[in-house]
Design a protein around this motif. Structure first.
Motif, short mmCIF file in Angstrom:
data_model
loop_
_atom_site.label_atom_id
_atom_site.label_comp_id
_atom_site.label_asym_id
_atom_site.label_seq_id
_atom_site.Cartn_x
_atom_site.Cartn_y
_atom_site.Cartn_z
N GLY A 178 0.79 -1.22 0.00
CA GLY A 178 0.00 0.00 0.00
C GLY A 178 0.82 1.27 0.00
N GLY A 179 2.11 1.14 0.20
CA GLY A 179 2.99 2.29 0.25
C GLY A 179 3.42 2.77 -1.13
N SER A 180 4.31 3.77 -1.13
CA SER A 180 4.76 4.40 -2.37
C SER A 180 6.28 4.50 -2.39
CB SER A 180 4.17 5.81 -2.50
OG SER A 180 2.76 5.78 -2.57
N LEU A 181 6.81 4.51 -3.60
CA LEU A 181 8.23 4.77 -3.84
C LEU A 181 8.34 5.54 -5.14
CD1 LEU A 181 10.15 1.43 -3.07
CD2 LEU A 181 10.34 3.59 -1.82
N ARG A 182 9.41 6.30 -5.25
CA ARG A 182 9.68 7.02 -6.49
C ARG A 182 11.09 6.68 -6.95
NH1 ARG A 182 10.88 13.28 -7.83
NH2 ARG A 182 9.75 13.47 -9.80
N LEU A 183 11.18 6.11 -8.14
CA LEU A 183 12.47 5.79 -8.73
C LEU A 183 12.88 6.92 -9.68
CD1 LEU A 183 11.98 2.01 -9.64
CD2 LEU A 183 12.72 3.02 -7.48
N SER A 184 14.18 7.15 -9.73
CA SER A 184 14.74 8.13 -10.64
C SER A 184 15.87 7.50 -11.44
CB SER A 184 15.30 9.34 -9.88
OG SER A 184 14.31 9.98 -9.13
N CYS A 185 16.05 7.97 -12.65
CA CYS A 185 17.15 7.49 -13.50
C CYS A 185 17.66 8.65 -14.33
CB CYS A 185 16.67 6.36 -14.39
SG CYS A 185 17.88 5.84 -15.63
N ALA A 186 18.92 8.98 -14.13
CA ALA A 186 19.53 10.08 -14.86
C ALA A 186 20.51 9.54 -15.89
CB ALA A 186 20.26 11.01 -13.89
N ALA A 187 20.37 10.02 -17.10
CA ALA A 187 21.25 9.61 -18.19
C ALA A 187 22.30 10.69 -18.42
CB ALA A 187 20.45 9.39 -19.47
N SER A 188 23.53 10.25 -18.63
CA SER A 188 24.62 11.19 -18.90
C SER A 188 25.55 10.60 -19.95
CB SER A 188 25.39 11.50 -17.61
OG SER A 188 26.00 10.34 -17.11
N GLY A 189 26.39 11.47 -20.51
CA GLY A 189 27.31 11.02 -21.54
C GLY A 189 27.18 11.90 -22.77
N SER A 190 27.70 11.41 -23.88
CA SER A 190 27.69 12.18 -25.12
C SER A 190 26.37 11.95 -25.87
CB SER A 190 28.88 11.79 -25.98
OG SER A 190 28.91 10.39 -26.14
N ILE A 191 25.30 12.44 -25.26
CA ILE A 191 23.96 12.19 -25.77
C ILE A 191 23.56 13.23 -26.79
CG2 ILE A 191 21.53 12.01 -25.14
CD1 ILE A 191 22.51 11.19 -22.30
N LEU A 192 23.11 12.75 -27.93
CA LEU A 192 22.57 13.65 -28.94
C LEU A 192 21.06 13.75 -28.81
CD1 LEU A 192 23.04 15.43 -31.45
CD2 LEU A 192 22.70 13.37 -32.85
N SER A 193 20.42 12.60 -28.62
CA SER A 193 18.97 12.58 -28.50
C SER A 193 18.53 11.30 -27.79
CB SER A 193 18.32 12.62 -29.89
OG SER A 193 16.91 12.55 -29.79
N ILE A 194 17.55 11.44 -26.89
CA ILE A 194 16.97 10.28 -26.22
C ILE A 194 15.59 10.05 -26.82
CG2 ILE A 194 16.09 9.32 -24.08
CD1 ILE A 194 18.34 10.66 -22.63
N ILE A 195 15.40 8.91 -27.42
CA ILE A 195 14.17 8.60 -28.12
C ILE A 195 13.10 8.07 -27.18
CG2 ILE A 195 13.18 7.11 -29.93
CD1 ILE A 195 16.18 7.23 -31.07
N ARG A 196 13.51 7.19 -26.30
CA ARG A 196 12.58 6.58 -25.37
C ARG A 196 13.29 6.26 -24.09
NH1 ARG A 196 9.67 0.70 -24.99
NH2 ARG A 196 11.76 0.16 -24.24
N MET A 197 12.60 6.43 -22.97
CA MET A 197 13.10 6.00 -21.67
C MET A 197 12.06 5.07 -21.06
SD MET A 197 15.02 9.37 -20.14
CE MET A 197 16.27 8.43 -19.26
N ALA A 198 12.53 4.07 -20.35
CA ALA A 198 11.60 3.07 -19.84
C ALA A 198 12.12 2.45 -18.55
CB ALA A 198 11.39 1.97 -20.88
N TRP A 199 11.20 1.79 -17.86
CA TRP A 199 11.53 0.99 -16.69
C TRP A 199 11.11 -0.44 -16.95
CZ3 TRP A 199 14.35 2.67 -12.67
CH2 TRP A 199 14.47 4.07 -12.49
N TYR A 200 12.02 -1.36 -16.64
CA TYR A 200 11.74 -2.78 -16.67
C TYR A 200 11.92 -3.31 -15.26
CZ TYR A 200 12.06 -2.94 -21.80
OH TYR A 200 11.85 -2.76 -23.15
N ARG A 201 11.42 -4.49 -15.01
CA ARG A 201 11.66 -5.12 -13.72
C ARG A 201 11.83 -6.62 -13.89
NH1 ARG A 201 5.70 -4.36 -10.82
NH2 ARG A 201 4.55 -5.92 -12.07
N GLN A 202 12.56 -7.21 -12.95
CA GLN A 202 12.77 -8.65 -12.97
C GLN A 202 12.49 -9.20 -11.59
OE1 GLN A 202 16.55 -9.91 -14.51
NE2 GLN A 202 15.79 -11.98 -14.85
N PRO A 203 11.31 -9.81 -11.41
CA PRO A 203 10.99 -10.43 -10.12
C PRO A 203 11.88 -11.64 -9.88
CG PRO A 203 9.01 -10.03 -11.42
CD PRO A 203 10.18 -9.88 -12.33
N PRO A 204 12.02 -12.08 -8.65
CA PRO A 204 12.85 -13.24 -8.35
C PRO A 204 12.40 -14.47 -9.13
CG PRO A 204 12.22 -12.12 -6.33
CD PRO A 204 11.45 -11.48 -7.44
N GLY A 205 13.32 -15.09 -9.83
CA GLY A 205 13.02 -16.31 -10.56
C GLY A 205 12.21 -16.13 -11.83
#
Length: 123
Positions: free
Chosen positions: A15-42
């Protein structure tokens, strides 16, 4: 090349909440898509949510209405607001980006992954 740095994982009660963040860095010209994936145990890695450069978002059915993905193009950062968390949301969450970035061969389009952050939902 692009580096992705994730933060915000942890242990939360059902029932609780969390906020994930992801910062991209480097020699970036353009970011087309950003996404989150997850892998549950097993289990295999699965797409949770994605957002395109123009802000169009999409979600897995299992998280619709509970998770919100957003993006700050100026900071090359993507967020995942997770509300009403359930034990089934327990997984390692990975940031993913489809970007055009510089390399020794010039600018190339490539998919990059973060190192993952653990989210545990348990009482």
């Amino acid at each position: 090349q692009v580096q992705l740095v994730e933060s915000g994982g942890g242990l939360v009660q059902p029932g609780g909440s969390l906020r994930l963040s992801c910062a991209a860095s480097g020699s970036i010209l353009s970011i087309i898509r950003m996404a989150w994936y997850r892998q549950p145990p097993g289990k295999q890695r699965e797409l949770v949510a994605a957002v395109t450069k123009d802000g169009t978002a999409s979600y897995a059915d299992s998280v619709k209405g509970r998770f919100t993905i957003s993006r700050d193009n100026a900071r090359n950062t993507v967020y995942l607001q997770m509300d009403s968390l359930e034990p089934e949301d327990t997984a390692v969450y990975y940031c993913n980006t489809d970007a055009i970035a510089g390399s020794e061969y010039g600018y190339r389009r490539k998919v990059y992954w973060g190192q993952g952050t653990q989210v545990t939902v348990s009482s």
